[in-house]
Design a protein around this motif. Structure first.
Motif, PDB file in Angstrom:
ATOM      1  N   VAL A 163       0.839  -1.204   0.000  1.00 28.28           N
ATOM      2  CA  VAL A 163       0.000   0.000   0.000  1.00 28.28           C
ATOM      3  C   VAL A 163       0.873   1.253   0.000  1.00 28.28           C
ATOM      4  O   VAL A 163       0.597   2.209  -0.719  1.00 28.28           O
ATOM      5  N   ALA A 164       1.949   1.244   0.790  1.00 27.48           N
ATOM      6  CA  ALA A 164       2.862   2.396   0.819  1.00 27.48           C
ATOM      7  C   ALA A 164       3.500   2.614  -0.549  1.00 27.48           C
ATOM      8  O   ALA A 164       3.586   3.755  -1.028  1.00 27.48           O
ATOM      9  N   LEU A 165       3.921   1.552  -1.194  1.00 28.70           N
ATOM     10  CA  LEU A 165       4.537   1.655  -2.507  1.00 28.70           C
ATOM     11  C   LEU A 165       3.531   2.125  -3.558  1.00 28.70           C
ATOM     12  O   LEU A 165       3.833   2.998  -4.375  1.00 28.70           O
ATOM     13  N   ALA A 166       2.338   1.567  -3.545  1.00 32.45           N
ATOM     14  CA  ALA A 166       1.305   1.983  -4.501  1.00 32.45           C
ATOM     15  C   ALA A 166       0.915   3.443  -4.283  1.00 32.45           C
ATOM     16  O   ALA A 166       0.689   4.183  -5.250  1.00 32.45           O
ATOM     17  N   SER A 167       0.863   3.887  -3.025  1.00 33.33           N
ATOM     18  CA  SER A 167       0.548   5.284  -2.733  1.00 33.33           C
ATOM     19  C   SER A 167       1.634   6.202  -3.271  1.00 33.33           C
ATOM     20  O   SER A 167       1.334   7.263  -3.843  1.00 33.33           O
ATOM     21  N   ALA A 168       2.893   5.812  -3.084  1.00 32.02           N
ATOM     22  CA  ALA A 168       4.002   6.622  -3.586  1.00 32.02           C
ATOM     23  C   ALA A 168       3.966   6.700  -5.110  1.00 32.02           C
ATOM     24  O   ALA A 168       4.186   7.771  -5.695  1.00 32.02           O
ATOM     25  N   GLU A 169       3.662   5.599  -5.772  1.00 31.08           N
ATOM     26  CA  GLU A 169       3.585   5.600  -7.236  1.00 31.08           C
ATOM     27  C   GLU A 169       2.437   6.469  -7.736  1.00 31.08           C
ATOM     28  O   GLU A 169       2.573   7.177  -8.737  1.00 31.08           O
ATOM     29  N   GLU A 170       1.314   6.420  -7.040  1.00 30.35           N
ATOM     30  CA  GLU A 170       0.169   7.246  -7.436  1.00 30.35           C
ATOM     31  C   GLU A 170       0.490   8.731  -7.232  1.00 30.35           C
ATOM     32  O   GLU A 170       0.160   9.571  -8.069  1.00 30.35           O
ATOM     33  N   GLY A 171       1.135   9.061  -6.111  1.00 34.25           N
ATOM     34  CA  GLY A 171       1.544  10.445  -5.874  1.00 34.25           C
ATOM     35  C   GLY A 171       2.549  10.919  -6.907  1.00 34.25           C
ATOM     36  O   GLY A 171       2.494  12.065  -7.368  1.00 34.25           O
ATOM     37  N   LEU A 172       3.475  10.049  -7.288  1.00 36.10           N
ATOM     38  CA  LEU A 172       4.454  10.394  -8.317  1.00 36.10           C
ATOM     39  C   LEU A 172       3.777  10.633  -9.655  1.00 36.10           C
ATOM     40  O   LEU A 172       4.117  11.582 -10.370  1.00 36.10           O
ATOM     41  N   ARG A 173       2.803   9.805  -9.993  1.00 41.79           N
ATOM     42  CA  ARG A 173       2.094   9.967 -11.265  1.00 41.79           C
ATOM     43  C   ARG A 173       1.480  11.355 -11.373  1.00 41.79           C
ATOM     44  O   ARG A 173       1.546  11.998 -12.417  1.00 41.79           O
ATOM     45  N   VAL A 174       0.907  11.839 -10.281  1.00 38.21           N
ATOM     46  CA  VAL A 174       0.281  13.161 -10.294  1.00 38.21           C
ATOM     47  C   VAL A 174       1.337  14.259 -10.231  1.00 38.21           C
ATOM     48  O   VAL A 174       1.270  15.239 -10.975  1.00 38.21           O
ATOM     49  N   ALA A 175       2.330  14.113  -9.363  1.00 37.50           N
ATOM     50  CA  ALA A 175       3.322  15.175  -9.156  1.00 37.50           C
ATOM     51  C   ALA A 175       4.197  15.415 -10.381  1.00 37.50           C
ATOM     52  O   ALA A 175       4.627  16.541 -10.615  1.00 37.50           O
ATOM     53  N   ARG A 176       4.467  14.393 -11.160  1.00 35.30           N
ATOM     54  CA  ARG A 176       5.361  14.573 -12.305  1.00 35.30           C
ATOM     55  C   ARG A 176       4.643  15.071 -13.549  1.00 35.30           C
ATOM     56  O   ARG A 176       5.285  15.423 -14.533  1.00 35.30           O
ATOM     57  N   ALA A 177       3.321  15.129 -13.522  1.00 32.30           N
ATOM     58  CA  ALA A 177       2.572  15.616 -14.683  1.00 32.30           C
ATOM     59  C   ALA A 177       2.892  17.091 -14.922  1.00 32.30           C
ATOM     60  O   ALA A 177       3.151  17.860 -14.004  1.00 32.30           O
ATOM     61  N   HIS A 178       2.843  17.497 -16.178  1.00 29.96           N
ATOM     62  CA  HIS A 178       3.259  18.842 -16.579  1.00 29.96           C
ATOM     63  C   HIS A 178       2.473  19.943 -15.881  1.00 29.96           C
ATOM     64  O   HIS A 178       3.039  20.945 -15.469  1.00 29.96           O
ATOM     65  N   ASP A 179       1.191  19.775 -15.721  1.00 26.47           N
ATOM     66  CA  ASP A 179       0.374  20.852 -15.169  1.00 26.47           C
ATOM     67  C   ASP A 179      -0.006  20.639 -13.698  1.00 26.47           C
ATOM     68  O   ASP A 179      -0.914  21.276 -13.196  1.00 26.47           O
ATOM     69  N   HIS A 180       0.707  19.759 -12.983  1.00 34.53           N
ATOM     70  CA  HIS A 180       0.427  19.516 -11.568  1.00 34.53           C
ATOM     71  C   HIS A 180       1.596  19.966 -10.690  1.00 34.53           C
ATOM     72  O   HIS A 180       2.700  20.157 -11.166  1.00 34.53           O
ATOM     73  N   THR A 181       1.318  20.110  -9.390  1.00 36.35           N
ATOM     74  CA  THR A 181       2.342  20.541  -8.438  1.00 36.35           C
ATOM     75  C   THR A 181       2.739  19.397  -7.521  1.00 36.35           C
ATOM     76  O   THR A 181       2.069  18.353  -7.471  1.00 36.35           O
ATOM     77  N   MET A 182       3.802  19.655  -6.769  1.00 41.86           N
ATOM     78  CA  MET A 182       4.284  18.673  -5.802  1.00 41.86           C
ATOM     79  C   MET A 182       3.236  18.456  -4.711  1.00 41.86           C
ATOM     80  O   MET A 182       3.042  17.333  -4.250  1.00 41.86           O
ATOM     81  N   ASP A 183       2.569  19.520  -4.284  1.00 48.31           N
ATOM     82  CA  ASP A 183       1.546  19.393  -3.246  1.00 48.31           C
ATOM     83  C   ASP A 183       0.372  18.541  -3.705  1.00 48.31           C
ATOM     84  O   ASP A 183      -0.213  17.806  -2.909  1.00 48.31           O
ATOM     85  N   GLN A 184       0.015  18.648  -4.983  1.00 42.44           N
ATOM     86  CA  GLN A 184      -1.059  17.798  -5.504  1.00 42.44           C
ATOM     87  C   GLN A 184      -0.649  16.327  -5.474  1.00 42.44           C
ATOM     88  O   GLN A 184      -1.461  15.453  -5.165  1.00 42.44           O
ATOM     89  N   GLY A 185       0.606  16.045  -5.762  1.00 38.37           N
ATOM     90  CA  GLY A 185       1.112  14.672  -5.687  1.00 38.37           C
ATOM     91  C   GLY A 185       1.102  14.142  -4.266  1.00 38.37           C
ATOM     92  O   GLY A 185       0.720  13.002  -4.018  1.00 38.37           O
ATOM     93  N   LYS A 186       1.509  14.989  -3.310  1.00 39.99           N
ATOM     94  CA  LYS A 186       1.504  14.574  -1.910  1.00 39.99           C
ATOM     95  C   LYS A 186       0.095  14.295  -1.416  1.00 39.99           C
ATOM     96  O   LYS A 186      -0.147  13.300  -0.732  1.00 39.99           O
ATOM     97  N   SER A 187      -0.849  15.178  -1.766  1.00 39.23           N
ATOM     98  CA  SER A 187      -2.225  14.963  -1.299  1.00 39.23           C
ATOM     99  C   SER A 187      -2.849  13.733  -1.956  1.00 39.23           C
ATOM    100  O   SER A 187      -3.616  13.012  -1.318  1.00 39.23           O
ATOM    101  N   THR A 188      -2.501  13.461  -3.201  1.00 40.75           N
ATOM    102  CA  THR A 188      -3.005  12.250  -3.870  1.00 40.75           C
ATOM    103  C   THR A 188      -2.449  10.993  -3.204  1.00 40.75           C
ATOM    104  O   THR A 188      -3.188  10.029  -2.960  1.00 40.75           O
ATOM    105  N   ALA A 189      -1.165  10.999  -2.899  1.00 49.25           N
ATOM    106  CA  ALA A 189      -0.549   9.843  -2.235  1.00 49.25           C
ATOM    107  C   ALA A 189      -1.154   9.622  -0.855  1.00 49.25           C
ATOM    108  O   ALA A 189      -1.434   8.482  -0.463  1.00 49.25           O
ATOM    109  N   LEU A 190      -1.384  10.700  -0.128  1.00 50.37           N
ATOM    110  CA  LEU A 190      -1.968  10.575   1.211  1.00 50.37           C
ATOM    111  C   LEU A 190      -3.406  10.071   1.147  1.00 50.37           C
ATOM    112  O   LEU A 190      -3.804   9.210   1.944  1.00 50.37           O
TER     113      LEU A 190
END
Length: 130
Positions: free
Chosen positions: A45-72
């Motif tokens: 679950v921790a690994l899948a959460s990190a991957e999901e947060g990375l997917r959002v955070a690395r997108a061109h029009d997203h921020t690091m905070d959006q990736g963190k909130s998605t992972a959480l």
């Protein structure tokens, strides 16, 4: 009475003694196996959460905070990871780390787990001479 042997005095209750010796060992092995399964599930679950947060955070029009909130949010969706926390860092290469604890079958035992995912931030380039 042929074929029937009388029971010896020393044989009395030997099966009960054997069970009393073997049962605690089997119970400990069973608990250890169940705890290992809980830890493995929490790690996944921790690994899948990190991957999901990375997917959002690395997108061109997203921020690091959006990736963190998605992972959480992903980590909170699964009850097998207790007390998740998320960190994200990087500019061109982004790293998202999710930490939490696995449920414990023994009181007072805390088993921590971490899942980390890293990837390059998306950026658009234009074709042409360098």
């Amino acid at each position: 009475m042929t074929g029937i042997r009388p029971r010896r005095r020393g044989d009395r209750g030997s099966a009960s003694v054997a069970i009393a010796i073997v049962f605690p060992a089997v119970a400990v092995l069973f608990l250890a196996l169940a705890q290992a399964v809980m830890l493995a599930a929490a790690h996944q679950v921790a690994l899948a959460s990190a991957e999901e947060g990375l997917r959002v955070a690395r997108a061109h029009d997203h921020t690091m905070d959006q990736g963190k909130s998605t992972a959480l949010a992903f980590a909170h969706h699964e009850p097998v990871l207790i007390g998740p926390s998320v960190t994200a860092s990087g500019t061109t290469t982004i790293t998202v780390t999710v930490r939490g604890q696995a449920p414990s079958l023994l009181p007072g035992v805390h088993l921590s787990t971490t899942g980390t995912a890293a990837g390059v931030r998306e950026r658009f380039t234009t074709p042409g001479p360098p």
